[in-house]
Scaffold this active site. Structure first.
Site, short mmCIF file in Angstrom:
data_model
loop_
_atom_site.label_atom_id
_atom_site.label_comp_id
_atom_site.label_asym_id
_atom_site.label_seq_id
_atom_site.Cartn_x
_atom_site.Cartn_y
_atom_site.Cartn_z
N LYS A 84 -54.37 2.64 25.48
CA LYS A 84 -53.53 1.94 26.46
C LYS A 84 -54.38 1.19 27.47
O LYS A 84 -54.15 0.03 27.77
CB LYS A 84 -52.64 2.92 27.25
N ARG A 161 -43.80 8.33 32.64
CA ARG A 161 -44.19 9.33 31.66
C ARG A 161 -43.13 10.41 31.49
O ARG A 161 -43.33 11.35 30.72
CB ARG A 161 -45.48 10.00 32.17
N ARG A 195 -64.74 9.55 24.10
CA ARG A 195 -64.68 8.64 25.25
C ARG A 195 -65.80 8.93 26.25
O ARG A 195 -66.08 10.07 26.60
CB ARG A 195 -63.33 8.80 25.94
N ARG A 239 -64.67 12.58 30.85
CA ARG A 239 -63.57 13.05 31.69
C ARG A 239 -63.37 14.55 31.50
O ARG A 239 -63.45 15.05 30.37
CB ARG A 239 -62.28 12.33 31.29
N ARG A 250 -52.41 17.77 26.18
CA ARG A 250 -51.89 16.46 26.62
C ARG A 250 -51.01 15.85 25.54
O ARG A 250 -50.00 15.23 25.84
CB ARG A 250 -53.06 15.53 26.99
P1 ADP Z 1 -54.05 9.87 29.08
O1 ADP Z 1 -55.37 9.48 28.47
O2 ADP Z 1 -53.65 11.28 28.73
O3 ADP Z 1 -52.98 8.88 28.83
P2 ADP Z 1 -54.24 9.19 31.97
O4 ADP Z 1 -55.58 8.72 32.36
O5 ADP Z 1 -53.15 8.17 31.87
O6 ADP Z 1 -54.39 10.04 30.62
O7 ADP Z 1 -53.75 10.30 32.99
C1 ADP Z 1 -54.57 11.40 33.32
C2 ADP Z 1 -53.72 12.49 33.96
O8 ADP Z 1 -53.15 11.99 35.19
C3 ADP Z 1 -52.53 12.95 33.15
O9 ADP Z 1 -52.87 13.93 32.18
C4 ADP Z 1 -51.63 13.53 34.24
O10 ADP Z 1 -52.10 14.79 34.68
C5 ADP Z 1 -51.84 12.54 35.39
N1 ADP Z 1 -50.85 11.46 35.33
C6 ADP Z 1 -51.10 10.14 35.11
N2 ADP Z 1 -49.97 9.42 35.12
C7 ADP Z 1 -48.97 10.31 35.36
C8 ADP Z 1 -47.56 10.20 35.48
N3 ADP Z 1 -46.92 9.01 35.36
N4 ADP Z 1 -46.85 11.32 35.74
C9 ADP Z 1 -47.45 12.52 35.89
N5 ADP Z 1 -48.78 12.70 35.77
C10 ADP Z 1 -49.54 11.61 35.51
#
Ligand code: ADP
Length: 302
Positions: A84, A161, A195, A239, A250
């Site tokens: 994404k 989300r 990553r 990360r 996740r």
């Molecule tokens: P991913 O690679 O899992 O898509 P992100 O970098 O988008 O990870 O997000 C990292 C973390 O930040 C998520 O696992 C969650 O804990 C938190 N997070 C990000 N966006 C949201 C959201 N819209 N609602 C709730 N938690 C979020």
């Protein structure tokens, strides 16, 4: 006490001056919505205070009407590791609109010290979502800062989300398009584990070499590693939530809480499904074609 009840208590009432703020609107929508998803933080953490802190820097003159009708209100959906961030960031450069990744906003917030930050870290590092009200406060603050600078659209990555988040967003912004990226499941875990991020410039790389052999009727897939240039090589970090155990969690959380968001937008005719055929060289031109952007813009970023 039910979560929705507790949130209502935490976020009401709003001061009259703040009533027209986008953030107030978002938070008010959340606090009066009938259900919320995601875990709660320890009751000793004062979320009202945290949200108020975030709201402090918001402008009282910002309003919903300033957000509506602007161009490119796009959303990226997709499992962890799908890419994404990569494609949202490329499109943001191409279209000249900001790429707003809620994961980045959360990580910035985690880098501060304090009890709230350590509780959030506990959730994030275990693959859980942070509470809806907190993410909405963070996003509101970012959107308002953008409006102040005259931003005329954005590509959201990682938000919404949960269906609650999607309902709230739909109430304030007319999302034009939701791009749902898909990738073979075998590749997702490997991509998260491979990553790497440059701690200095923030660039993303991937050391995984994905080579999935095709079998009857099913195409294989090859994604070469995306290795860092020498200047970043010694500064790479991973990360904390990119471990096998946490990535699996996740993915589980995505399937349970975020997959219904796909249906939410499908029903509204806004969802563009896009199966990534491989790495960037194969996927990017195909994505541009799917978005009808290939002719005039492709050369600008290729
Ligand atoms: P991913 O690679 O899992 O898509 P992100 O970098 O988008 O990870 O997000 C990292 C973390 O930040 C998520 O696992 C969650 O804990 C938190 N997070 C990000 N966006 C949201 C959201 N819209 N609602 C709730 N938690 C979020």
């Amino acid at each position: 006490m039910a979560v929705a009840h507790r949130l209502f208590r935490l976020f009401s009432p709003f001061t009259p001056a703040a009533k027209n703020n986008l953030s107030s609107f978002l938070i008010r929508s959340l606090s009066s919505s009938s259900s919320t998803h995601g875990p709660s933080l320890d009751p000793e953490i004062d979320l009202k205070e945290a949200a108020a802190e975030l709201e402090k820097s918001s402008s009282p003159s910002s309003s919903l009407s300033r957000t509506k009708g602007r161009n490119f209100h796009w959303v990226f959906l997709g499992c962890p590791g799908v890419g994404k961030g990569t494609y949202a960031s490329r499109l943001s450069t191409l279209l000249g609109v900001p790429h707003i990744a809620t994961g980045d906003l959360v990580r910035e917030e985690l880098s501060s010290s304090g009890l709230l930050s350590s509780q959030l870290k506990e959730l994030v590092n275990h693959g859980k979502l942070v509470p809806d009200e907190f993410i909405i406060s963070l996003l509101s603050k970012r959107l308002e800062a953008g409006m102040e600078k005259g931003e005329s659209g954005y590509i959201l990555d990682g938000f919404p989300r949960t269906v609650t988040q999607a309902e709230i967003l739909e109430g304030v912004i007319n999302v034009d398009l939701v791009i749902n990226l898909k990738l073979k499941e075998e590749a997702l875990l490997a991509k998260c584990l491979g990553r790497r991020i440059c701690s200095e410039c923030g660039a993303n790389y991937n050391v995984a070499c994905i080579d999935i052999k095709g079998d009857d009727g099913d195409d294989g897939m090859y994604m070469p590693p995306l290795l860092p240039p020498p200047k970043c090589e010694s500064k790479l970090i991973t990360r904390a939530d990119d471990t096998a155990e946490v990535v699996k969690e996740r993915l589980r959380v995505y399937n349970k809480l975020t997959q219904p968001v796909e249906e939410f937008y499908r029903k509204r005719g806004k969802l563009l499904e896009f199966e990534l055929p491989g790495g960037i060289p194969q996927s990017w031109p195909k994505l541009l074609r799917a978005l009808h952007l290939e002719d005039d813009k492709q050369s600008a970023i290729a």
